[in-house]
Design a protein around this motif. Structure first.
Motif, PDB file in Angstrom:
ATOM      1  N   LEU A  71     -15.261   0.465 -12.134  1.00 49.71           N
ATOM      2  CA  LEU A  71     -14.715   1.714 -11.583  1.00 49.71           C
ATOM      3  C   LEU A  71     -14.021   2.538 -12.656  1.00 49.71           C
ATOM      4  N   GLY A  72     -13.410   1.860 -13.619  1.00 55.44           N
ATOM      5  CA  GLY A  72     -12.742   2.562 -14.702  1.00 55.44           C
ATOM      6  C   GLY A  72     -11.466   3.250 -14.251  1.00 55.44           C
ATOM      7  N   PRO A  73     -10.840   3.998 -15.164  1.00 58.18           N
ATOM      8  CA  PRO A  73      -9.595   4.680 -14.827  1.00 58.18           C
ATOM      9  C   PRO A  73      -9.794   6.052 -14.195  1.00 58.18           C
ATOM     10  N   GLY A  74     -11.031   6.511 -14.075  1.00 56.67           N
ATOM     11  CA  GLY A  74     -11.283   7.839 -13.522  1.00 56.67           C
ATOM     12  C   GLY A  74     -11.687   7.787 -12.067  1.00 56.67           C
ATOM     13  N   GLY A  75     -11.881   8.950 -11.492  1.00 53.93           N
ATOM     14  CA  GLY A  75     -12.350   9.057 -10.116  1.00 53.93           C
ATOM     15  C   GLY A  75     -11.229   9.094  -9.113  1.00 53.93           C
ATOM     16  N   THR A  76     -10.893  10.284  -8.617  1.00 55.23           N
ATOM     17  CA  THR A  76      -9.798  10.432  -7.654  1.00 55.23           C
ATOM     18  C   THR A  76     -10.291  10.851  -6.278  1.00 55.23           C
ATOM     19  N   GLY A  77     -11.604  10.800  -6.065  1.00 52.15           N
ATOM     20  CA  GLY A  77     -12.142  11.157  -4.761  1.00 52.15           C
ATOM     21  C   GLY A  77     -11.828  10.105  -3.716  1.00 52.15           C
ATOM     22  N   PRO A  78     -11.972  10.458  -2.427  1.00 50.00           N
ATOM     23  CA  PRO A  78     -11.659   9.502  -1.346  1.00 50.00           C
ATOM     24  C   PRO A  78     -12.466   8.210  -1.431  1.00 50.00           C
ATOM     25  N   LEU A  79     -13.752   8.316  -1.804  1.00 47.46           N
ATOM     26  CA  LEU A  79     -14.587   7.123  -1.872  1.00 47.46           C
ATOM     27  C   LEU A  79     -14.126   6.189  -2.987  1.00 47.46           C
ATOM     28  N   GLN A  80     -13.796   6.771  -4.165  1.00 43.59           N
ATOM     29  CA  GLN A  80     -13.331   5.937  -5.274  1.00 43.59           C
ATOM     30  C   GLN A  80     -12.002   5.273  -4.949  1.00 43.59           C
ATOM     31  N   ARG A  81     -11.131   6.013  -4.285  1.00 39.62           N
ATOM     32  CA  ARG A  81      -9.837   5.431  -3.911  1.00 39.62           C
ATOM     33  C   ARG A  81     -10.010   4.298  -2.905  1.00 39.62           C
ATOM     34  N   LEU A  82     -10.873   4.501  -1.921  1.00 41.42           N
ATOM     35  CA  LEU A  82     -11.119   3.467  -0.921  1.00 41.42           C
ATOM     36  C   LEU A  82     -11.736   2.236  -1.560  1.00 41.42           C
ATOM     37  N   LEU A  83     -12.707   2.436  -2.437  1.00 46.14           N
ATOM     38  CA  LEU A  83     -13.365   1.306  -3.086  1.00 46.14           C
ATOM     39  C   LEU A  83     -12.374   0.540  -3.961  1.00 46.14           C
ATOM     40  N   HIS A  84     -11.518   1.261  -4.660  1.00 45.37           N
ATOM     41  CA  HIS A  84     -10.516   0.593  -5.497  1.00 45.37           C
ATOM     42  C   HIS A  84      -9.557  -0.218  -4.638  1.00 45.37           C
ATOM     43  N   ALA A  85      -9.152   0.331  -3.493  1.00 44.06           N
ATOM     44  CA  ALA A  85      -8.230  -0.385  -2.612  1.00 44.06           C
ATOM     45  C   ALA A  85      -8.868  -1.653  -2.055  1.00 44.06           C
TER      46      ALA A  85
END
Length: 395
Positions: A105-119
């Motif tokens: 995932l890396g340190p980038g990506g602030t979209g809802p999908l990236q945030r959900l996946l990170h969580a």
């Protein structure tokens, strides 16, 4: 004896390094997606470096722990059976897979999908830590509390490490610091509350006079002192130095105090590693030796030293728990109880040996990972005397 003690010390160190790597791995994603997305876009290389270093630390400490455990239970040949055929090893592999996902995932990506996946990946990763700690053996409320405790500490500590890495006096850093300050208030409250719950669950009594009487309690007291120091320092930073720095328009004067807070945090992580590998005391309101589940075996023998009694019990993680007590004819503990050797034998595999030292009360506690299920012979050796039992582990 020395080999067993050295194993516990190494396990505590590896657990502490695992926590440190986990904080960095998850902290980068939290910082870049919620706390300081503006600052992360200005310093992507620093965050990528922290992410890779943390991922390597997680992988290295986890795999070396598996390798060392395989050596302790027989030889390096048990490395792959331990990873593939025990639940503890399976959780380790799952942790590595989830860690790889967080790295991708890396340190980038602030979209809802990236945030959900990170969580989702982050909570799954933390769950593998809880399932291989004391809370995993207890389950239930202890497991939920441990997961919440880890989530709160990572949200606070992991974000702090990433913030410090990107520290300067730019407006983006000031924005990140304000968001971090708000998050830390919630995280610290949950951290302290769940910490008290876990301490009470594992230790049974949080009075310092009681905690100082056993190893787990003494380590818990040390962690409590360190956490109190961090909380005090964080309070000074939040309510005294931060407003002063904002009025002056520069965060330079705040940097040394934030660095000190981060250094104390690293010390707490190493102490937490020791706590996770120290056996909690047995509740005083219950007998010293607990009745096992249906899969356990009762151990009882009359020896020249006294009466030996207790249980051999496998758990759902593929670990064999030994719980014994040695008492004299009057039922009193023996201050000079002999050491014993726990040996597990399965046809077609080398014997697995572990030396076990008694505590001052004459009680023996050990956890031996078994690489696979099936029929096992378990031997207890006392200075030339052998007690042997048959045990069937689920496949």
């Amino acid at each position: 004896m020395h080999e067993h003690a050295s194993h516990l010390q190494l396990e505590a160190l590896l657990r502490g390094l695992l926590y440190l790597g986990s904080f960095g791995l998850l902290g980068v994603g939290l910082f870049s997606r919620w706390i300081g997305p503006e600052r992360s876009r200005e310093q992507p290389r620093r965050l990528w470096g922290m992410l890779w270093a943390s991922a390597l630390l997680v992988a290295g400490s986890s795999l070396y722990f598996a390798y060392h455990t395989a050596q302790m239970i027989g030889s390096a040949e048990f490395f792959w059976p331990y990873l593939l055929q025990t639940q503890q090893g399976n959780y380790l592999l799952l942790r590595l897979a989830l860690g790889a996902g967080l790295l991708a995932l890396g340190p980038g990506g602030t979209g809802p999908l990236q945030r959900l996946l990170h969580a989702v990946l982050g909570l799954g990763f933390l769950l593998t830590l809880s399932m291989t700690a004391h809370a995993g053996a207890k389950g239930g409320l202890a497991l939920v509390g441990d997961l919440a405790h880890l989530a709160a500490s990572v949200s606070w500590g992991g974000s702090l490490l990433a913030l410090l890495l990107c520290w300067d006096s730019r407006p983006a850093t000031q924005q990140a610091l304000q968001r971090f300050s708000k998050l830390s208030l919630l995280a610290v409250g949950l951290f302290v509350g769940t910490g008290l719950l876990l301490g009470l669950t594992h230790a049974g009594d949080l009075r310092p006079t009681i905690l100082s009487q056993h190893d787990y309690g003494r380590v818990l007291l040390n962690k409590g002192v360190l956490v109190a120091l961090i909380l005090g320092l964080a309070g000074i930073n939040r309510w005294v130095l931060l407003p002063r720095a904002q009025r002056g328009g520069s965060l330079k004067s705040l940097e040394p105090m934030v660095l000190l807070e981060a250094l104390l945090l690293v010390t707490v992580l190493i102490t937490t590693g020791t706590l996770a590998t120290t056996a909690p005391p047995e509740p005083k309101q219950q007998p010293a030796v607990q009745a096992p589940s249906n899969s356990g075996l009762k151990v009882q023998a009359t020896l020249p030293e006294g009466l030996l009694s207790g249980w051999l019990e496998p758990d759902r993680l593929g670990l064999l728990h030994l719980t014994l007590e040695l008492r004299d004819a009057s039922g009193q503990p023996l201050p000079d109880a002999p050491s014993l050797t726990l040996i597990a034998i399965q046809k077609g595999t080398p014997p697995i040996r572990m030396p076990v030292l008694p505590n001052p009360e004459g009680n023996y506690h050990a956890v031996l990972p078994l690489p696979q299920g099936g029929a096992w012979k378990v031997r207890l050796e006392f200075a030339g005397r052998v007690l042997e039992y048959g045990l069937e582990l689920p496949q």
